[in-house]
Design a protein around this motif. Sequence first.
Motif, PDB file in Angstrom:
ATOM      1  N   ILE A 179      27.857  -1.877 -22.193  1.00 46.48           N
ATOM      2  CA  ILE A 179      26.589  -1.123 -21.532  1.00 46.48           C
ATOM      3  C   ILE A 179      25.168  -1.409 -22.259  1.00 46.48           C
ATOM      4  O   ILE A 179      24.133  -1.764 -21.718  1.00 46.48           O
ATOM      5  CB  ILE A 179      26.689   0.290 -21.195  1.00 46.48           C
ATOM      6  N   ILE A 180      25.170  -0.939 -23.577  1.00 47.55           N
ATOM      7  CA  ILE A 180      23.942  -1.303 -24.470  1.00 47.55           C
ATOM      8  C   ILE A 180      23.271  -2.734 -24.421  1.00 47.55           C
ATOM      9  O   ILE A 180      22.301  -2.914 -24.494  1.00 47.55           O
ATOM     10  CB  ILE A 180      24.303  -0.813 -25.901  1.00 47.55           C
ATOM     11  N   GLN A 181      24.307  -3.655 -24.615  1.00 47.85           N
ATOM     12  CA  GLN A 181      24.060  -4.923 -24.456  1.00 47.85           C
ATOM     13  C   GLN A 181      23.495  -5.386 -23.295  1.00 47.85           C
ATOM     14  O   GLN A 181      22.610  -6.424 -23.213  1.00 47.85           O
ATOM     15  CB  GLN A 181      25.338  -5.797 -24.927  1.00 47.85           C
ATOM     16  N   SER A 182      24.001  -4.959 -22.147  1.00 46.32           N
ATOM     17  CA  SER A 182      23.172  -5.281 -20.882  1.00 46.32           C
ATOM     18  C   SER A 182      21.994  -4.940 -20.619  1.00 46.32           C
ATOM     19  O   SER A 182      21.500  -5.211 -19.633  1.00 46.32           O
ATOM     20  CB  SER A 182      24.232  -5.026 -19.728  1.00 46.32           C
ATOM     21  N   ILE A 183      21.567  -3.887 -21.172  1.00 39.32           N
ATOM     22  CA  ILE A 183      20.234  -3.131 -21.054  1.00 39.32           C
ATOM     23  C   ILE A 183      19.237  -4.015 -21.675  1.00 39.32           C
ATOM     24  O   ILE A 183      19.088  -4.464 -22.816  1.00 39.32           O
ATOM     25  CB  ILE A 183      20.168  -1.814 -21.805  1.00 39.32           C
ATOM     26  N   PRO A 184      18.105  -4.293 -20.848  1.00 42.74           N
ATOM     27  CA  PRO A 184      17.268  -5.227 -21.495  1.00 42.74           C
ATOM     28  C   PRO A 184      16.080  -4.897 -22.589  1.00 42.74           C
ATOM     29  O   PRO A 184      15.799  -3.535 -22.614  1.00 42.74           O
ATOM     30  CB  PRO A 184      16.165  -5.434 -20.253  1.00 42.74           C
ATOM     31  N   THR A 185      16.194  -5.198 -23.638  1.00 41.68           N
ATOM     32  CA  THR A 185      15.512  -5.316 -24.677  1.00 41.68           C
ATOM     33  C   THR A 185      15.208  -6.402 -25.607  1.00 41.68           C
ATOM     34  O   THR A 185      16.092  -7.493 -25.628  1.00 41.68           O
ATOM     35  CB  THR A 185      16.366  -4.073 -25.438  1.00 41.68           C
ATOM     36  N   ASP A 186      14.238  -6.494 -26.400  1.00 45.42           N
ATOM     37  CA  ASP A 186      13.953  -7.543 -27.450  1.00 45.42           C
ATOM     38  C   ASP A 186      14.365  -7.374 -28.640  1.00 45.42           C
ATOM     39  O   ASP A 186      14.210  -8.128 -29.561  1.00 45.42           O
ATOM     40  CB  ASP A 186      12.299  -7.944 -27.339  1.00 45.42           C
ATOM     41  N   ASN A 187      15.317  -6.519 -29.077  1.00 48.70           N
ATOM     42  CA  ASN A 187      15.963  -6.142 -30.264  1.00 48.70           C
ATOM     43  C   ASN A 187      17.654  -5.721 -29.805  1.00 48.70           C
ATOM     44  O   ASN A 187      17.853  -4.342 -30.045  1.00 48.70           O
ATOM     45  CB  ASN A 187      15.316  -5.245 -30.916  1.00 48.70           C
ATOM     46  N   LYS A 188      18.457  -6.672 -29.381  1.00 53.08           N
ATOM     47  CA  LYS A 188      19.564  -6.061 -29.265  1.00 53.08           C
ATOM     48  C   LYS A 188      20.379  -5.999 -30.470  1.00 53.08           C
ATOM     49  O   LYS A 188      21.140  -4.842 -30.407  1.00 53.08           O
ATOM     50  CB  LYS A 188      20.511  -7.669 -28.512  1.00 53.08           C
ATOM     51  N   PHE A 205      27.407 -15.595 -26.396  1.00 46.02           N
ATOM     52  CA  PHE A 205      28.403 -15.644 -24.873  1.00 46.02           C
ATOM     53  C   PHE A 205      27.645 -14.651 -23.959  1.00 46.02           C
ATOM     54  O   PHE A 205      28.388 -13.695 -23.638  1.00 46.02           O
ATOM     55  CB  PHE A 205      29.934 -15.675 -25.385  1.00 46.02           C
ATOM     56  N   PRO A 206      26.578 -14.847 -23.468  1.00 50.25           N
ATOM     57  CA  PRO A 206      25.879 -13.769 -23.005  1.00 50.25           C
ATOM     58  C   PRO A 206      26.517 -13.589 -21.425  1.00 50.25           C
ATOM     59  O   PRO A 206      26.351 -12.342 -20.950  1.00 50.25           O
ATOM     60  CB  PRO A 206      24.432 -14.092 -22.673  1.00 50.25           C
ATOM     61  N   LYS A 207      27.367 -14.400 -20.971  1.00 47.71           N
ATOM     62  CA  LYS A 207      27.880 -14.093 -19.588  1.00 47.71           C
ATOM     63  C   LYS A 207      29.440 -14.079 -19.508  1.00 47.71           C
ATOM     64  O   LYS A 207      30.278 -14.257 -18.669  1.00 47.71           O
ATOM     65  CB  LYS A 207      27.655 -15.532 -18.881  1.00 47.71           C
ATOM     66  N   ALA A 208      30.043 -13.638 -20.663  1.00 43.35           N
ATOM     67  CA  ALA A 208      31.392 -13.546 -21.042  1.00 43.35           C
ATOM     68  C   ALA A 208      31.819 -12.263 -20.175  1.00 43.35           C
ATOM     69  O   ALA A 208      33.034 -12.433 -19.943  1.00 43.35           O
ATOM     70  CB  ALA A 208      31.643 -13.442 -22.302  1.00 43.35           C
TER      71      ALA A 208
END
Length: 406
Positions: free
Chosen positions: A122-131, A326-329
């Motif tokens: 969930i956190i990874q899928s939230i738009p941010t410039d500091n993943k 692997f952003p679309k895994a």
Amino acid sequence: MYKSTIRACHLGSFIGALTVNLAPLLFVIFMTQFGLNFEQVGRLVLLNFGIQIVTSLLFSSPVDRWGQKPFILFAHLMVFIGLILLALAPLLFTSIPYLGLAFATIFYSVGAGLFELQLSAIIQSIPTDNKEGAMNLLHSFYAWGIIFVVVLTTTLLSVFGKGSWPFIVLFWSIFPLYNFFNFLRVPFPPALQAQERTKTVNLFKSKYFLLVLAGIFFGGATELSISQWTSAFAESSLGLRKEIGDLLGVTLFALFLGGARTLYGALGKKFDLLKTMTVGSMLCVGMYLLAAFSPSPFISLIACVLCGLGSALLWPGSVVNGANHFPKAGSSLFAALAAGGAAGAAFGPWLVGLIASIKPDLVKIAPWLDFLTTEEAALRSGLFIGAIFPIIMIILLTLMRRENST
């Protein structure tokens, strides 16, 4: 837009720490009240991690199909029911209370496994410039959860007596129930469509993914091998009572763990993730060996605590590294990494304990440690062999950096 979602995830990470660390604080009480032995309570720990691994793997496909919300809500309900069962085990399972403890462990471990699968996703899928920063901040709440659970539970047991443990567990059950209603209201980022997702088989064909998977295994082993044994080390080497050992060892370790993750969460954009993880692994190698071979038990304890600083980024850093490549895994990536990390977290402390049992005098190869009793040398010997985990982590991180440069 997603601030409330992020806060709910942070509390979820805190509750994840509760599911892993509450019951072990009560093991001595369980052994006395229910006539259990070390093997039986140790089996509950293995059951916890085993159920988490199975849950992460089983639910990855359903989460991709039906979305995050129903399963994160289900996770909180399972933790809530598990804690209620734990508190009521003496009443509901009067003839075989151990059965009640096992059932409770299964319930809240399913919830914990879903937390491992979903919160990072969930956190990874939230738009941010500091993943990297966002992921480490999420995992810092796990460390703060350890501190809060250990300090408050130990304090409440001291104030109200050991017989109050069911009421203390009931108190902790409020947290997953409260966060259930949080997640009921918050927005969720849009999920990847099935046709966009990287197939699981393609993940496991990737050399880089296998390196990341091995890395989170050894990262989990590095972190948990030292954290699970720090209080026992404080008790056996410094002669401290268990309550003091928990407060001094576990909480200080968690303080460095959470502090490093929070700091990286704020400043992470300024540092290369893999290089920072490599430096942390090097620190862990040094601290493992210092803990094993220092003639001063106090210095050894400080070395154990400082491993919290070195190991802080190894687990969350592996998650964000894999997710970035692997952003679309989809959930299959987070399921595999959650299972890998939990497997390392179970294997590492087991190996340290095994070496402490079968080769307790191993560190006495160092002549300056001849004065140690077998009991004092046992955990040091386990930690000496445990140094192999951060060493392997350094090798894996070097291979990842080499892969990135090609």
